[in-house]
Design a protein around this motif. Structure first.
Motif, PDB file in Angstrom:
ATOM      1  N   SER A 357       0.821  -1.216   0.000  1.00  0.00           N
ATOM      2  CA  SER A 357       0.000   0.000   0.000  1.00  0.00           C
ATOM      3  C   SER A 357       0.851   1.261   0.000  1.00  0.00           C
ATOM      4  CB  SER A 357      -0.934   0.003   1.212  1.00  0.00           C
ATOM      5  OG  SER A 357      -0.197  -0.021   2.419  1.00  0.00           O
ATOM      6  N   ALA A 358       2.167   1.134   0.271  1.00  0.00           N
ATOM      7  CA  ALA A 358       3.037   2.308   0.264  1.00  0.00           C
ATOM      8  C   ALA A 358       3.322   2.775  -1.169  1.00  0.00           C
ATOM      9  CB  ALA A 358       4.343   2.001   0.990  1.00  0.00           C
ATOM     10  N   ARG A 359       3.371   1.823  -2.100  1.00  0.00           N
ATOM     11  CA  ARG A 359       3.688   2.168  -3.488  1.00  0.00           C
ATOM     12  C   ARG A 359       2.465   2.139  -4.401  1.00  0.00           C
ATOM     13  NH1 ARG A 359       9.598  -0.313  -5.030  1.00  0.00           N
ATOM     14  NH2 ARG A 359      10.682   0.319  -3.117  1.00  0.00           N
ATOM     15  N   GLN A 360       1.348   1.650  -3.885  1.00  0.00           N
ATOM     16  CA  GLN A 360       0.137   1.568  -4.702  1.00  0.00           C
ATOM     17  C   GLN A 360      -1.015   2.249  -3.976  1.00  0.00           C
ATOM     18  OE1 GLN A 360       0.368  -2.804  -4.842  1.00  0.00           O
ATOM     19  NE2 GLN A 360       0.406  -2.650  -7.071  1.00  0.00           N
ATOM     20  N   LYS A 361      -1.889   2.850  -4.745  1.00  0.00           N
ATOM     21  CA  LYS A 361      -3.079   3.469  -4.146  1.00  0.00           C
ATOM     22  C   LYS A 361      -4.210   2.452  -4.194  1.00  0.00           C
ATOM     23  CE  LYS A 361      -5.619   7.680  -3.619  1.00  0.00           C
ATOM     24  NZ  LYS A 361      -5.554   9.136  -3.802  1.00  0.00           N
ATOM     25  N   ILE A 362      -4.717   2.111  -3.022  1.00  0.00           N
ATOM     26  CA  ILE A 362      -5.729   1.062  -2.900  1.00  0.00           C
ATOM     27  C   ILE A 362      -7.001   1.648  -2.318  1.00  0.00           C
ATOM     28  CG2 ILE A 362      -6.263  -1.199  -1.920  1.00  0.00           C
ATOM     29  CD1 ILE A 362      -3.258  -1.702  -1.668  1.00  0.00           C
ATOM     30  N   PHE A 363      -8.122   1.381  -2.982  1.00  0.00           N
ATOM     31  CA  PHE A 363      -9.441   1.793  -2.501  1.00  0.00           C
ATOM     32  C   PHE A 363     -10.294   0.558  -2.259  1.00  0.00           C
ATOM     33  CE2 PHE A 363      -8.537   6.030  -4.212  1.00  0.00           C
ATOM     34  CZ  PHE A 363      -9.235   6.857  -3.332  1.00  0.00           C
ATOM     35  N   THR A 364     -11.156   0.629  -1.252  1.00  0.00           N
ATOM     36  CA  THR A 364     -12.179  -0.402  -1.061  1.00  0.00           C
ATOM     37  C   THR A 364     -13.546   0.266  -0.969  1.00  0.00           C
ATOM     38  OG1 THR A 364     -12.291  -0.432   1.371  1.00  0.00           O
ATOM     39  CG2 THR A 364     -10.521  -1.699   0.337  1.00  0.00           C
ATOM     40  N   VAL A 365     -14.561  -0.429  -1.462  1.00  0.00           N
ATOM     41  CA  VAL A 365     -15.948  -0.005  -1.312  1.00  0.00           C
ATOM     42  C   VAL A 365     -16.667  -1.156  -0.635  1.00  0.00           C
ATOM     43  CG1 VAL A 365     -17.966   0.975  -2.466  1.00  0.00           C
ATOM     44  CG2 VAL A 365     -15.724   1.163  -3.538  1.00  0.00           C
ATOM     45  N   GLU A 366     -17.148  -0.936   0.594  1.00  0.00           N
ATOM     46  CA  GLU A 366     -17.649  -2.046   1.399  1.00  0.00           C
ATOM     47  C   GLU A 366     -19.005  -1.729   2.024  1.00  0.00           C
ATOM     48  OE1 GLU A 366     -14.379  -3.652   3.968  1.00  0.00           O
ATOM     49  OE2 GLU A 366     -13.308  -1.907   3.191  1.00  0.00           O
ATOM     50  N   ASP A 367     -19.712  -2.769   2.371  1.00  0.00           N
ATOM     51  CA  ASP A 367     -20.998  -2.632   3.052  1.00  0.00           C
ATOM     52  C   ASP A 367     -21.179  -3.808   4.012  1.00  0.00           C
ATOM     53  OD1 ASP A 367     -23.496  -1.814   3.834  1.00  0.00           O
ATOM     54  OD2 ASP A 367     -24.523  -2.661   2.095  1.00  0.00           O
ATOM     55  N   PRO A 368     -20.733  -3.650   5.270  1.00  0.00           N
ATOM     56  CA  PRO A 368     -20.052  -2.496   5.852  1.00  0.00           C
ATOM     57  C   PRO A 368     -18.538  -2.690   5.828  1.00  0.00           C
ATOM     58  CG  PRO A 368     -20.669  -3.978   7.596  1.00  0.00           C
ATOM     59  CD  PRO A 368     -21.094  -4.643   6.301  1.00  0.00           C
ATOM     60  N   VAL A 369     -17.793  -1.681   6.313  1.00  0.00           N
ATOM     61  CA  VAL A 369     -16.356  -1.819   6.527  1.00  0.00           C
ATOM     62  C   VAL A 369     -16.162  -2.656   7.789  1.00  0.00           C
ATOM     63  CG1 VAL A 369     -14.203  -0.624   7.037  1.00  0.00           C
ATOM     64  CG2 VAL A 369     -15.820   0.379   5.407  1.00  0.00           C
ATOM     65  N   GLU A 370     -15.616  -3.860   7.646  1.00  0.00           N
ATOM     66  CA  GLU A 370     -15.512  -4.768   8.790  1.00  0.00           C
ATOM     67  C   GLU A 370     -14.219  -4.577   9.566  1.00  0.00           C
ATOM     68  OE1 GLU A 370     -16.368  -8.816   7.968  1.00  0.00           O
ATOM     69  OE2 GLU A 370     -18.343  -8.413   7.134  1.00  0.00           O
ATOM     70  N   TYR A 371     -13.103  -4.416   8.869  1.00  0.00           N
ATOM     71  CA  TYR A 371     -11.822  -4.220   9.537  1.00  0.00           C
ATOM     72  C   TYR A 371     -11.122  -3.016   8.927  1.00  0.00           C
ATOM     73  CZ  TYR A 371     -12.450  -8.999  11.232  1.00  0.00           C
ATOM     74  OH  TYR A 371     -12.948 -10.130  11.832  1.00  0.00           O
ATOM     75  N   GLU A 372     -10.435  -2.259   9.759  1.00  0.00           N
ATOM     76  CA  GLU A 372      -9.691  -1.102   9.274  1.00  0.00           C
ATOM     77  C   GLU A 372      -8.265  -1.538   8.938  1.00  0.00           C
ATOM     78  OE1 GLU A 372      -9.949   1.887  12.258  1.00  0.00           O
ATOM     79  OE2 GLU A 372     -12.147   1.871  12.302  1.00  0.00           O
ATOM     80  N   LEU A 373      -7.841  -1.220   7.709  1.00  0.00           N
ATOM     81  CA  LEU A 373      -6.515  -1.594   7.242  1.00  0.00           C
ATOM     82  C   LEU A 373      -5.667  -0.347   7.048  1.00  0.00           C
ATOM     83  CD1 LEU A 373      -7.438  -4.318   4.579  1.00  0.00           C
ATOM     84  CD2 LEU A 373      -6.611  -4.681   6.903  1.00  0.00           C
TER      85      LEU A 373
END
Length: 588
Positions: A357-373
């Motif tokens: 995740s330091a070199r790549q931009k990562i997005f998530t779309v969730e329902d719901p957000v279960e864990y924070e990364l």
């Protein structure tokens, strides 16, 4: 006595970092000197501590090597702190003003004597220095610590400060609206704020966490309320409550989840954050109106116990190699499929945690957000304001992402946008509800997705289930060689295989029963799965309109290990049973 002296370390051993080697070495030597542990058990604890990074004293109790109360006594001796037994804790509050109960509960600090110039407290965690210093500042006097067992501190705090918490939650709760009568709402709040109800709900949550349950089901019935825990995927009835408690228990959970207690005609969803035995727990709450009242389900998400590690998931080696290879691709779609509760979300989170995740931009779309990364941009779907999977995806594509995770592909619109995202140079991860990897391809085409788009964009499909692991109390199983040979042949259909030998038959086990597994014979779960990697022959099958069976045969011919075969392999290694594999795969 000065405040600094009273709130500073009052220990026989100067410990600046309780996760350090020095702390583990010192406490470990004390355990050996006292004869509490032998060297093999100590080595096991040290190994677990090195892998998890947790404090050594917490590892001892969580492994079950030493009871929690005994660990607390030993730690008190090691740190030269006085120890307070549970029966010595106060039965009445000794500090009424100046400190919020929420602060005391969050930090597990119990005031036990405020008559002198020094405030004496019992603590569950002697290393929480910031909290002690904050408390000293709040009460404007020195604080002197005593150590007590965490469970004793928590029980005493619940008994002494539950009313104040109920009042605070009432004030923060949503206001009644619609046709609800104010008196009715006040009555529900009063019921939910009574000490026995607060204690009952808290105890149910604590018991569920201790029993490693994944869900709590509170089900209204004509003659009462049935409470069931889902443990290792199977529901167990743990409590039957009188019908008079139906509205009180439901309202209590809704107050904790910040839901509208006046609305009993529509489903509601909420969330509770709690600390149970020192562990951070998230509870996802869902209510549903039924004939006899509202059914409530609490999904337990233990943040402290979550390990995003592929090795811990239990997939076969070939599936893991293929999965890691597809995650290294710069674009394409990787889908995880299976029924609700099959571990799809955990697999996706583990995949995300393995990415840079330091070199790549990562997005998530969730329902719901279960864990924070950490390092990942996570978006919670909110359909009520128009933030759906599809609309969020459109906006994300303008944020220059590298990798996108979609909680679930539910409709054609979301599937089409995911396809376009993959074709424009993005790696897309998502889930879908189908029974097998091959069925995923036919399901997407039936949904309306053009076969040429699917063939060109889909990289791989991982179908998975969870099987219960046998406990250490398992016993040798007696199985018919003819039956086993038939099952083995069915699992290896379409491939060259040998007959099961005597060693494989000897490795088969059946559930036993002990206290550790609550007499079920099973403890914990492991994943079984099949990893379908798109190849040119499979793409040709999709473009030719082939059905699910033909795609399945083509995938096996290309080297895919079927889910059924993966499960039977686990059974022949003594990890689970043939009956358990048949249960989750529904194979005949």
């Amino acid at each position: 006595m000065t405040a600094a002296a009273a709130t500073g370390p009052r220990t026989g051993h100067e410990i600046s970092d309780p996760r350090s080697e020095a702390f583990a070495d010192g406490l470990g030597q004390l355990l050996l000197d006292r004869g509490v542990l032998d060297r093999p058990a100590l080595g096991r604890a040290r190994s677990a501590q090195a892998k998890t990074g947790e404090r050594f004293d917490l590892v001892l109790s969580r492994l079950g090597l030493i009871p929690e109360a005994q660990v607390a006594r030993l730690l008190a001796d090691f740190l030269s702190l006085p120890f307070v037994e549970g029966e010595e804790l106060p039965q009445r509050r000794v500090l009424e003003n100046g400190v919020r109960p929420a602060f005391l509960k969050a930090n597990r600090i119990l005031p036990i004597d405020a008559t002198g110039e020094v405030l004496v407290v019992a603590v569950a965690d002697p290393f929480n220095r910031d909290a002690i210093q904050s408390l000293s500042y709040l009460v404007d006097r020195p604080v002197e610590e005593r150590l007590a067992a965490p469970s004793d501190v928590e029980k005493a705090l619940e008994a002494l400060y539950e009313e104040s918490e109920a009042e605070a939650e009432e004030e923060a709760g949503p206001l009644a609206h619609g046709e609800a009568v104010d008196d009715d709402v006040r009555r529900l709040k009063d019921l939910a704020s009574e000490a026995p109800v607060i204690r009952l709900v808290r105890d149910l949550i604590a018991r569920a966490v201790e029993m490693l349950a994944s869900d709590i089901h509170i089900e209204p019935r004509e003659d009462g309320v049935r409470v069931r825990f889902r443990i290792d995927g199977v529901l167990h009835t743990v409590e039957s409550l009188p019908a008079s408690l139906r509205p009180a228990v439901t309202s209590r959970v809704k107050i904790m989840a910040r839901l509208n207690i006046a609305e009993r005609r529509l489903p509601q969803d909420g969330r509770i954050r709690a600390t149970v035995r020192g562990k951070d727990i998230d509870l996802r709450v869902s209510t549903m109106p039924t004939l006899y009242g509202e059914s409530v389900v609490l999904r337990i998400l233990d943040r402290s116990a979550t390990r995003h590690d592929f090795a811990a998931l239990g997939f076969n080696d070939q599936a893991l190699v293929d999965l890691r290879k597809t995650l290294a691709e710069p674009n394409g779609i990787v889908l995880v499929t299976g029924p609700t509760g099959s571990g799809k979300t955990t697999t996706l989170y583990t995949a995300l945690a393995s990415l840079d995740s330091a070199r790549q931009k990562i997005f998530t779309v969730e329902d719901p957000v279960e864990y924070e990364l950490a390092g990942i941009n996570q978006i919670q779907v909110q359909p009520q304001i128009g933030l759906t999977f599809a609309s969020a995806l459109r906006s994300i594509l303008r944020q220059d992402p590298d990798i996108i995770m979609i909680g679930e592909i539910r409709d054609l619109e979301t599937a089409e946008i995911a396809i376009q995202a993959s074709l424009t140079g993005h790696l897309v991860l998502s889930t879908i509800h189908t029974n097998s990897a091959a069925a995923t391809l036919t399901r997407l085409i039936e949904m309306g997705l053009p076969d040429y788009l699917l063939a060109s964009s889909l990289t791989a499909v991982l179908a998975q289930r969870l099987v219960r692991r046998l406990c250490g109390c398992a016993l040798p199983a007696e199985a018919s060689p003819a039956l086993v040979e038939k099952l083995w042949a069915d699992a290896h259909a379409g491939t060259d295989h040998e007959r099961p030998d005597e060693a494989m038959l000897a490795a088969l086990q059946r559930p036993g029963g002990c206290e550790a597994c609550r007499q079920t014979g099973y403890r914990g779960r492991s994943s079984i799965g099949e990893m379908l990697v798109m190849s040119d022959p499979l793409r040709e099958l999709v473009l030719s309109g082939a059905g699910e069976a033909a795609i399945q045969q083509g995938a096996i011919a290309a080297g895919m290990v079927s889910m059924y075969r993966d499960g039977l392999t686990k059974a022949f290694h003594g990890e689970t049973t043939i009956e358990e594999v048949l249960r989750v795969t529904r194979a005949s």
